[in-house]
Design an enzyme around this catalytic site. Structure first.
Site, mmCIF file in Angstrom:
data_model
loop_
_atom_site.group_PDB
_atom_site.id
_atom_site.type_symbol
_atom_site.label_atom_id
_atom_site.label_comp_id
_atom_site.label_asym_id
_atom_site.label_seq_id
_atom_site.Cartn_x
_atom_site.Cartn_y
_atom_site.Cartn_z
ATOM 1 N N GLU A 118 0.842 -1.197 0.000
ATOM 2 C CA GLU A 118 0.000 0.000 0.000
ATOM 3 C C GLU A 118 0.876 1.245 0.000
ATOM 4 O O GLU A 118 1.901 1.269 0.690
ATOM 5 C CB GLU A 118 -0.894 0.034 1.244
ATOM 6 C CG GLU A 118 -1.621 -1.265 1.526
ATOM 7 C CD GLU A 118 -2.203 -1.310 2.949
ATOM 8 O OE1 GLU A 118 -2.133 -0.285 3.650
ATOM 9 O OE2 GLU A 118 -2.694 -2.375 3.345
ATOM 10 N N LYS A 120 2.355 4.525 1.302
ATOM 11 C CA LYS A 120 2.399 5.116 2.641
ATOM 12 C C LYS A 120 2.011 6.579 2.512
ATOM 13 O O LYS A 120 2.844 7.444 2.200
ATOM 14 C CB LYS A 120 3.786 4.967 3.258
ATOM 15 C CG LYS A 120 3.835 5.390 4.725
ATOM 16 C CD LYS A 120 5.196 5.128 5.329
ATOM 17 C CE LYS A 120 5.207 5.481 6.812
ATOM 18 N NZ LYS A 120 4.912 6.914 7.030
ATOM 19 N N ASP A 122 1.153 10.335 3.180
ATOM 20 C CA ASP A 122 1.744 11.320 4.082
ATOM 21 C C ASP A 122 0.656 12.295 4.524
ATOM 22 O O ASP A 122 0.543 13.409 4.016
ATOM 23 C CB ASP A 122 2.884 12.055 3.371
ATOM 24 C CG ASP A 122 3.741 12.838 4.355
ATOM 25 O OD1 ASP A 122 4.518 13.689 3.899
ATOM 26 O OD2 ASP A 122 3.621 12.603 5.575
ATOM 27 N N TYR A 230 -7.183 1.882 5.521
ATOM 28 C CA TYR A 230 -6.119 0.898 5.288
ATOM 29 C C TYR A 230 -6.137 -0.290 6.240
ATOM 30 O O TYR A 230 -5.390 -1.249 6.040
ATOM 31 C CB TYR A 230 -4.738 1.546 5.296
ATOM 32 C CG TYR A 230 -4.352 2.337 6.518
ATOM 33 C CD1 TYR A 230 -4.074 3.693 6.411
ATOM 34 C CD2 TYR A 230 -4.244 1.753 7.773
ATOM 35 C CE1 TYR A 230 -3.698 4.449 7.506
ATOM 36 C CE2 TYR A 230 -3.868 2.492 8.881
ATOM 37 C CZ TYR A 230 -3.593 3.835 8.741
ATOM 38 O OH TYR A 230 -3.219 4.567 9.839
ATOM 39 N N LYS A 319 10.656 3.091 3.217
ATOM 40 C CA LYS A 319 10.684 4.537 2.993
ATOM 41 C C LYS A 319 11.413 4.873 1.695
ATOM 42 O O LYS A 319 12.373 4.213 1.299
ATOM 43 C CB LYS A 319 11.369 5.242 4.171
ATOM 44 C CG LYS A 319 10.766 4.923 5.533
ATOM 45 C CD LYS A 319 9.330 5.373 5.637
ATOM 46 C CE LYS A 319 9.185 6.858 5.834
ATOM 47 N NZ LYS A 319 9.633 7.321 7.153
ATOM 48 N N CYS A 413 29.411 22.346 30.472
ATOM 49 C CA CYS A 413 28.007 22.300 30.033
ATOM 50 C C CYS A 413 27.527 23.708 29.685
ATOM 51 O O CYS A 413 27.698 24.642 30.485
ATOM 52 C CB CYS A 413 27.132 21.716 31.144
ATOM 53 S SG CYS A 413 25.362 21.799 30.806
ATOM 54 N N CYS A 416 24.684 24.564 32.660
ATOM 55 C CA CYS A 416 25.000 24.696 34.093
ATOM 56 C C CYS A 416 26.487 24.818 34.384
ATOM 57 O O CYS A 416 26.883 24.913 35.540
ATOM 58 C CB CYS A 416 24.419 23.522 34.873
ATOM 59 S SG CYS A 416 25.264 21.954 34.544
ATOM 60 N N CYS A 431 26.675 15.864 30.353
ATOM 61 C CA CYS A 431 26.882 16.824 31.431
ATOM 62 C C CYS A 431 26.856 16.065 32.751
ATOM 63 O O CYS A 431 25.994 15.210 32.976
ATOM 64 C CB CYS A 431 25.777 17.875 31.400
ATOM 65 S SG CYS A 431 25.616 18.806 32.919
ATOM 66 N N CYS A 437 21.409 20.316 36.733
ATOM 67 C CA CYS A 437 21.484 20.992 35.439
ATOM 68 C C CYS A 437 20.097 21.435 35.023
ATOM 69 O O CYS A 437 19.163 20.630 35.010
ATOM 70 C CB CYS A 437 22.089 20.060 34.395
ATOM 71 S SG CYS A 437 22.192 20.792 32.745
#
Length: 780
Positions: A118, A120, A122, A230, A319, A413, A416, A431, A437
């Site tokens: 089928e 796909k 969108d 579907y 895909k 970081c 922080c 971090c 943080c």
């Protein structure tokens, strides 16, 4: 000459409705219009006139009743009776071939498998529910478990029938499908938006989603939306077909539109032919597709294949290659995630990719940046596949400017200013600020309060931000130190809202252990893994102090996940937060009893394999040898005695040279001590577990099915009780089903159970069964 008799209004109205519905069926479902649009419009206007003159004859499934009235204040939440699952992806031909091979191996089929291929689409996935042929509910997919009620909006879509075709429609039908906006309609809509001075839409998918989520259905009615069915989630009142393709044929008979490109394909080569053909024609289609979906055609094979996590093993999305564009990398920002992981984000010169303006893209990590030799100022290739986050995939070296700058991992970081450390695998940088943080703290609290975690009603993202900004909370344990008067003083809050939050916090203290574990936000621990941990160990303390090697024995927990669990509980600041939560009255509900099945799996053989996996130096000692020794000796001291003997082991057939290598491995670092600790901890769990095979989860390994309406408890409550006894509750009946619980109006599942000879319980028997296992229901 006899004059023609004028039909009564009710008869003419019904005749017009039948005619219009038939024309719609030929137009949308068969793609074979039988009359010109002008003829349809004349009949439609005549029906409108008759209904205006006779309002008592208007029904909600009339073709004229597609547009709602006043706008809604908000969408109602809808809990899907059957979850709307996601699909795994194949991004190339080999991954598809691997999928087909897995299917055939699991089914033990040597020849080609029949699939349904089928496009796909969108668009936006929706669920439609029909009762006795009438459309009663439309809902968005949402998170798969819960969506939004958009019934008023789906009623405006001409290709969605308000009443199913035929005299004997199913008593219940839940159909799944995609709402899309065709290219032609999208162009017209944007032209109208532009002429009216309104914002235009970036692409048809955004336009479809925005149109379907309008609170005013009259706006939705003006948008050119189309629906394609579907799959079917629920069907009652008629037999479930044997194949997916037959189900699609049945949907067409009921006037539910199925995409005309759908094909039944035999074997992998036919799937690839379908994929290549539709990819070549992709640009000529009047709607967006981003790939192809393949589903095993036979439903009994689908049931045998089952699911992994939240995706079916019998379906996959293949895909299309993503669209790519060139742009310039202007800078790199470092974002800190909930777990402290640093992710480089490319700041790009804005560029259109697949109809979407892209200005940010992921760079994955510093190693990927170095591998691709990406520098600030480079011209780069951007890759975007459907809704996948855009990413930088390569540079164009010949366009590099002289002032291009190298990209370095920050030493501190950016949120922080804590130290940044690389993980053991050398890939992820984190971090070290943990819960102090700001980036991690906010997200950790939001996750902790979320619906699937502690489910603290009213504690949304904005309120969490406000509580942190006002320094009322610093970590999740501080939530339970909040006072109503402090919360009431925040913007958009008041005494009632504050009181409600206090009540929600109090209620959340008694969540299940699995919810609590999930709420802690341990890296890679989802809901299913949290449930497995709770089931295996029985209580929080047993999990907190367990050696790493025991986590490796938990079902579906691999090495990376086991390390993440052990590392979390090894951190002092995490333990401090847990202690504060418990001190505040949070009491994760559990029976305190380890699973006998889990305890029985904690064998010396398993520990030896786990130690080797974790790095114990055992070069030349294979897993089969470790399994043999572990099965034979069962206790570590017995094995050590054999190892120290320094000669061939005649009982197991293991050579002295191999045993010497095992001895060297055991002596290295602290492996012997770690194995002793694991064995001792397993013994403690075994002492707490139920004796013999009469596990505290007597239904462990059994699959049950619930069908029909139960009067004493909801299906969700019945499922929870069965799962507490160890059963898996499935949505369909197969030869592997242990029992079926059938309530009132049980349909095809009951018939299937009887056909297969599966034991069936009525509700009274089921309640008595639960009581026999110590689960009593409240009095009605």
């Amino acid at each position: 000459m006899t004059s023609k008799k004028t039909p009564a209004p009710a008869d003419e109205i019904q005749q017009l409705r039948d005619t219009l519905n038939d024309w719609s069926y030929r137009y949308y479902t068969l793609d074979d219009p039988s009359v010109p649009d002008a003829e349809y419009d004349r009949a439609f206007r005549r029906l409108q006139e008759l209904e205006e003159a006779h309002p008592d004859l208007v029904t909600d499934d009339s073709p004229t009743q597609r547009v709602g009235d006043a706008p809604l204040d908000a969408f109602e939440e809808v809990r899907h009776a059957v979850p709307m699952l996601s699909l795994g992806n194949a991004f190339n031909d080999q991954e598809l071939r691997d999928f087909d091979q897995r299917v055939r191996e699991r089914l033990d089929v040597s020849g080609p498998v029949d699939y349904v291929a089928e496009p796909k689409l969108d668009g936006l996935a929706v669920s439609l529910v029909y009762e006795n042929g009438r459309l009663v509910r439309g809902a968005t997919r949402g998170d798969g478990e819960t969506g939004e009620d958009i019934t008023a909006n789906v009623r405006t879509i001409d290709s969605i029938p308000l009443r199913l075709r035929g005299d004997n429609p199913p008593t219940l039908l839940e159909v799944r499908g995609e709402v899309v906006m065709p290219h032609s309609g999208f162009r017209d809509l944007n032209r109208r938006q532009e002429e009216a001075g309104h914002k235009t839409f970036a692409n048809p998918r955004n336009a479809a989603a925005g149109s379907l989520r309008q609170l005013d259905s009259r706006i939705t009615a003006e948008r050119p939306l189309e629906f394609y069915a579907y799959s079917v989630a629920r069907l009652e009142g008629e037999p479930w077909p044997d194949t997916h393709s037959a189900m699609l044929d049945r949907l067409r008979e009921l006037n539910l539109r199925v995409n005309g490109e759908v094909r039944r394909c035999r074997g992998i080569d036919a799937l690839l032919d379908f994929y290549n053909d539709i990819q070549e024609r992709r640009e000529r289609l009047d709607y967006d597709i981003d790939g192809v979906v393949y589903k095993v055609d036979r439903f009994d094979w689908q049931r045998d294949l089952g699911f992994v996590s939240r995706a079916p093993r019998w379906a996959i999305a293949h895909k299309f290659p993503a669209q790519e564009e060139l742009t310039v990398l202007n800078d790199v920002d470092w974002q800190v995630g909930r777990t402290g992981a640093l992710t480089p984000v490319a700041k790009l010169e804005p560029v259109q990719v697949g109809g979407v303006t892209v200005s940010n893209a992921t760079l994955h990590n510093i190693d990927e940046i170095r591998r691709l030799d990406i520098r600030v100022g480079d011209t780069v290739v951007i890759y975007r596949a459907g809704d996948v986050i855009p990413k930088v995939v390569k540079t164009v070296p010949e366009r590099r400017p002289d002032n291009a700058r190298e990209i370095h991992l920050p030493e501190r970081c950016p949120v922080c200013d804590s130290e940044i450390l690389r993980a053991d695998d050398g890939v992820v940088a984190r971090c070290t600020g943990g819960l102090i943080c700001g980036a991690q703290r906010r997200e950790a609290i939001k996750h902790f309060a979320s619906r699937r975690a502690m489910d603290i009603d009213g504690l949304g993202d904005k309120l969490v931000d406000a509580l942190v900004d006002q320094e009322l909370i610093d970590n999740v344990a501080d939530l339970y130190k909040l006072k109503a008067e402090d919360v009431a003083g925040l913007e958009r809050m008041g005494e009632k809202s504050a009181a409600n939050l206090m009540a929600a916090l109090e209620a959340s203290k008694h969540n299940s252990l699995s919810r609590f574990l999930f709420a802690l936000g341990i890296l890679q621990i989802g809901e299913e893994t949290a449930k497995a941990l709770a089931d295996c160990f029985g209580d929080l303390e047993a999990i907190r102090h367990a050696p790493l090697m025991l986590f490796l024995q938990v079902p579906d927990v691999g090495g990376e996940v086991a390390r993440a669990i052990a590392a979390f509980f090894a951190e002092d600041h995490n333990e401090k937060v847990i202690d504060d939560l418990l001190a505040a009255g949070v009491t994760p509900a559990s029976d305190g009893v380890p699973s006998r099945r889990f305890v029985d799996a904690l064998t010396l053989a398993g520990f030896l394999r786990g130690a080797k996996f974790l790095g114990m130096p055992l070069s030349g000692v294979g897993d089969k040898t470790l399994e043999t020794l572990g099965r034979h000796y069962r206790a570590l001291d017995d094995l050590l005695e054999a190892v120290e003997a320094g000669e061939d082991d005649t009982d197991t057939g293991v050579k002295a040279a191999t045993l010497e290598k095992l001895k060297e491995g055991l002596r290295a670092d602290d492996w012997l001590a770690r194995l002793r600790a694991a064995e001792a901890y397993a013994a403690k769990l075994a002492a707490k577990a139920p004796a013999g095979a009469a596990d505290e989860r007597p239904l462990e390994g059994e699959t049950w099915v619930l069908t029909g309406t139960l009067s004493r408890l909801t299906r969700g409550e019945a499922k929870e009780r069965l799962e507490s006894l160890g059963a898996k509750v499935a949505g369909s009946v197969s030869k592997n089903t242990a029992r079926v619980v059938a309530g009132e109006a049980a349909g095809s599942k009951l018939a299937k159970a009887e056909k297969l000879g599966v034991e069936v319980m009525d509700e009274d028997t089921f309640v008595h069964f639960l009581a026999g296992h110590g689960i009593a229901l409240p009095e009605q």
